[in-house]
Design a protein around this motif. Structure first.
Motif, PDB file in Angstrom:
ATOM      1  N   LEU A 147      -1.711   2.322  11.659  1.00 37.50           N
ATOM      2  CA  LEU A 147      -1.068   2.261  10.346  1.00 37.50           C
ATOM      3  C   LEU A 147      -2.036   1.748   9.282  1.00 37.50           C
ATOM      4  CD1 LEU A 147       2.451   0.847  11.277  1.00 37.50           C
ATOM      5  CD2 LEU A 147       1.986   3.070  10.226  1.00 37.50           C
ATOM      6  N   LEU A 148      -2.717   0.652   9.570  1.00 35.49           N
ATOM      7  CA  LEU A 148      -3.626   0.085   8.573  1.00 35.49           C
ATOM      8  C   LEU A 148      -4.869   0.951   8.394  1.00 35.49           C
ATOM      9  CD1 LEU A 148      -3.517  -3.791   8.996  1.00 35.49           C
ATOM     10  CD2 LEU A 148      -2.403  -2.355   7.303  1.00 35.49           C
ATOM     11  N   ARG A 207      -3.625   3.750   6.066  1.00 38.55           N
ATOM     12  CA  ARG A 207      -3.012   3.425   4.775  1.00 38.55           C
ATOM     13  C   ARG A 207      -3.648   2.247   4.040  1.00 38.55           C
ATOM     14  NH1 ARG A 207       3.425   3.467   6.437  1.00 38.55           N
ATOM     15  NH2 ARG A 207       3.372   5.335   7.790  1.00 38.55           N
ATOM     16  N   GLY A 208      -4.374   1.392   4.758  1.00 38.76           N
ATOM     17  CA  GLY A 208      -4.879   0.160   4.171  1.00 38.76           C
ATOM     18  C   GLY A 208      -6.199   0.344   3.448  1.00 38.76           C
ATOM     19  N   ILE A 220       3.217  -7.503   8.676  1.00 36.50           N
ATOM     20  CA  ILE A 220       3.072  -6.082   8.368  1.00 36.50           C
ATOM     21  C   ILE A 220       4.463  -5.453   8.390  1.00 36.50           C
ATOM     22  CG2 ILE A 220       1.953  -3.901   9.004  1.00 36.50           C
ATOM     23  CD1 ILE A 220      -0.081  -6.069   8.492  1.00 36.50           C
ATOM     24  N   THR A 222       3.268   0.500   3.258  1.00 35.03           N
ATOM     25  CA  THR A 222       2.884  -0.602   4.132  1.00 35.03           C
ATOM     26  C   THR A 222       2.715  -1.869   3.301  1.00 35.03           C
ATOM     27  OG1 THR A 222       1.701   0.932   5.568  1.00 35.03           O
ATOM     28  CG2 THR A 222       1.221  -1.402   5.841  1.00 35.03           C
ATOM     29  N   ALA A 269       6.051  -1.557   7.573  1.00 26.48           N
ATOM     30  CA  ALA A 269       5.625  -0.193   7.249  1.00 26.48           C
ATOM     31  C   ALA A 269       6.729   0.808   7.556  1.00 26.48           C
ATOM     32  CB  ALA A 269       4.365   0.173   8.042  1.00 26.48           C
ATOM     33  N   THR A 270       6.881   1.784   6.679  1.00 20.79           N
ATOM     34  CA  THR A 270       7.821   2.873   6.933  1.00 20.79           C
ATOM     35  C   THR A 270       7.130   3.948   7.759  1.00 20.79           C
ATOM     36  OG1 THR A 270       7.201   4.022   4.890  1.00 20.79           O
ATOM     37  CG2 THR A 270       9.057   2.489   4.768  1.00 20.79           C
ATOM     38  N   THR A 300       8.384   5.691  -1.613  1.00 21.64           N
ATOM     39  CA  THR A 300       8.363   6.654  -0.506  1.00 21.64           C
ATOM     40  C   THR A 300       8.453   8.096  -0.973  1.00 21.64           C
ATOM     41  OG1 THR A 300      10.776   6.391  -0.236  1.00 21.64           O
ATOM     42  CG2 THR A 300       9.363   4.995   1.125  1.00 21.64           C
ATOM     43  N   VAL A 343      -0.110  -0.552  15.213  1.00 22.25           N
ATOM     44  CA  VAL A 343      -0.332  -1.262  13.949  1.00 22.25           C
ATOM     45  C   VAL A 343      -1.733  -0.993  13.419  1.00 22.25           C
ATOM     46  CG1 VAL A 343      -0.311  -3.514  12.820  1.00 22.25           C
ATOM     47  CG2 VAL A 343       1.345  -3.020  14.612  1.00 22.25           C
ATOM     48  N   TYR A 346       0.839  -1.188   0.000  1.00 22.26           N
ATOM     49  CA  TYR A 346       0.000   0.000   0.000  1.00 22.26           C
ATOM     50  C   TYR A 346       0.882   1.249   0.000  1.00 22.26           C
ATOM     51  CZ  TYR A 346      -4.048  -2.899   1.167  1.00 22.26           C
ATOM     52  OH  TYR A 346      -5.048  -3.840   1.149  1.00 22.26           O
ATOM     53  N   VAL A 380       1.474  -5.873   3.433  1.00 19.73           N
ATOM     54  CA  VAL A 380       0.703  -6.882   4.160  1.00 19.73           C
ATOM     55  C   VAL A 380       0.833  -8.194   3.403  1.00 19.73           C
ATOM     56  CG1 VAL A 380      -1.527  -7.519   5.139  1.00 19.73           C
ATOM     57  CG2 VAL A 380      -0.934  -5.091   4.883  1.00 19.73           C
TER      58      VAL A 380
END
Length: 390
Positions: free
Chosen positions: A240-241, A244-245, A221, A209, A223-224, A348, A237, A202, A211
């Motif tokens: 994050l999702l 971004r998810g 997972i 991210t 992720a930066t 990124t 976590v 993602y 997955v």
């Protein structure tokens, strides 16, 4: 093991996947080998969790591929998304290999399978032994351990990671840089609507991210983030999702099995050999986790080096055969470092206008079959096969 041999053909520092693979190749060929590792016990965390097609091809040489496949999850696709929108799909199903997929299997499982195969071939790992000295002469190397014991070997191989003691002893340069972002790494139990036959990357304004499914109903997972917490928790976590998810059918993180943080470097050793001292895996090259290629490149190093050492030590080939190892494997690592660096920089990119250009470009590339094949060949590392096998 408490009693360590005083002499051997090859002393291997480090019992991760690279050191274990090298030791197994050598032991199966009848080459006397001693493996030392400073940890008292083998690691029990998943860490590197993808084994690519080319790695499975070389592991088949030591009868490991089928057993690993039986313990992992087969992922036939890798997709790049922004929330619910698919930007690019890489399909491994048409790859020219007996392993047209990425295998998702925890590193501790890979190490257990390798260790069992090493023991079946008559070898083992000596723990906890830390290498603290190397004295090289014309005919051998004397390795000194923190315990005060010594092992004399004809060759020493550093499979001892980015901060390799063996590489430090050689004086070989390890040039490169570090990425500014830190990474969250977590194995979780996840409820969501996506099938378990793919890994998903993602892209978002906040970072990248990944997955990916793991055996036992878990997901990995990665992720930066600008500054990752030392031990990411459930709330970290989930946030994050959520940010971004997927949005249409949001993922729900139910439990964290394990988590960590790390920083990523991209570095390459100037040489892989200094006389009787050789390097493999992270001791020779480190790079972004984009594509999950670090452990894979190292395992392939180990198989190649194992064949070269066998030719010299068992078959009586000239020592110059060992120079072929660097000639064959360093260009591969150079390309992997460059490829993963490009992936990381594209993934990124910071500004909104550039992200828009990137996403438009990815959707355009997604319509070109040749791009799909090239990406699949590079991610699977089949593009790195020796010319004779292509």
């Amino acid at each position: 093991m408490s009693d360590i041999p005083r002499s051997t053909d090859v002393l291997i520092a480090g019992a991760g996947p690279v050191g274990l693979t090298l030791a197994t190749v050598l032991a199966a060929a009848g080459v006397d080998t001693v493996v030392v590792d400073q940890a008292a016990e083998a690691a029990d965390t998943s860490r590197a969790a993808v084994v690519h097609a080319r790695t499975l091809e070389v592991l088949r040489e030591i009868d490991l591929a089928d057993e690993l496949v039986a313990q992992g999850i087969v992922a036939r696709r890798f997709t790049v998304r922004e929330r619910d929108r698919v930007l690019l799909t890489v399909d491994f199903g048409e790859l020219p290999t007996d392993f047209p997929f990425a295998l998702l299997v925890p590193q501790d499982v890979t190490e257990r399978v390798l260790t069992a195969r090493l023991r079946a071939a008559g070898g083992d790992v000596h723990r906890p032994y830390r290498l603290t000295g190397l004295d090289v002469d014309a005919a051998s190397v004397r390795g000194t351990l923190a315990s005060g014991e010594t092992v004399r070997a004809r060759y020493v191989v550093g499979c001892d990671g980015m901060h390799s003691f063996v590489r430090g002893r050689t004086g070989i340069e390890f040039t490169g840089d570090s990425y500014p972002e830190s990474f969250v790494l977590a194995d979780v139990r996840l409820s969501w609507s996506e099938p378990n036959d793919q890994a998903i990357l993602y892209l978002s304004a906040d970072g990248v991210t990944v997955v990916a499914p793991l055996p036992g109903g878990r997901h990995r997972i990665v992720a930066t983030v600008d500054e990752a917490p030392e031990k990411p928790n459930l709330a970290d976590v989930r946030a994050l999702l959520d940010a971004r998810g997927p949005r249409r059918h949001p993922a729900r993180v139910d439990e964290i099995a394990w988590s960590s943080r790390f920083r990523v470097h991209h570095r390459l050793a100037a040489h892989y050999r200094s006389g009787r001292l050789l390097l493999a895996g992270d001791a020779a090259h480190v790079h972004s986790p984009a594509g999950g290629q670090g452990m894979n490149t190292g395992i392939q190093d180990a198989v190649t080096l194992g064949h070269k050492l066998t030719a010299v030590l068992r078959d009586g080939a000239a020592e110059t055969v060992l120079d072929e190892y660097e000639a064959e494997r360093r260009p591969v690592a150079e390309e992997v470092v460059a490829f993963t660096h490009r992936m990381t920089r594209v993934a990124t990119v910071g500004s909104a206008p550039l992200r828009g250009v990137r996403n438009t470009a990815l959707r355009a590339l997604d319509r070109i079959p040749a791009v799909h094949r090239a990406m699949a060949m590079n991610l699977s590392e089949l593009a790195n096969r020796p010319a004779a096998e292509r």
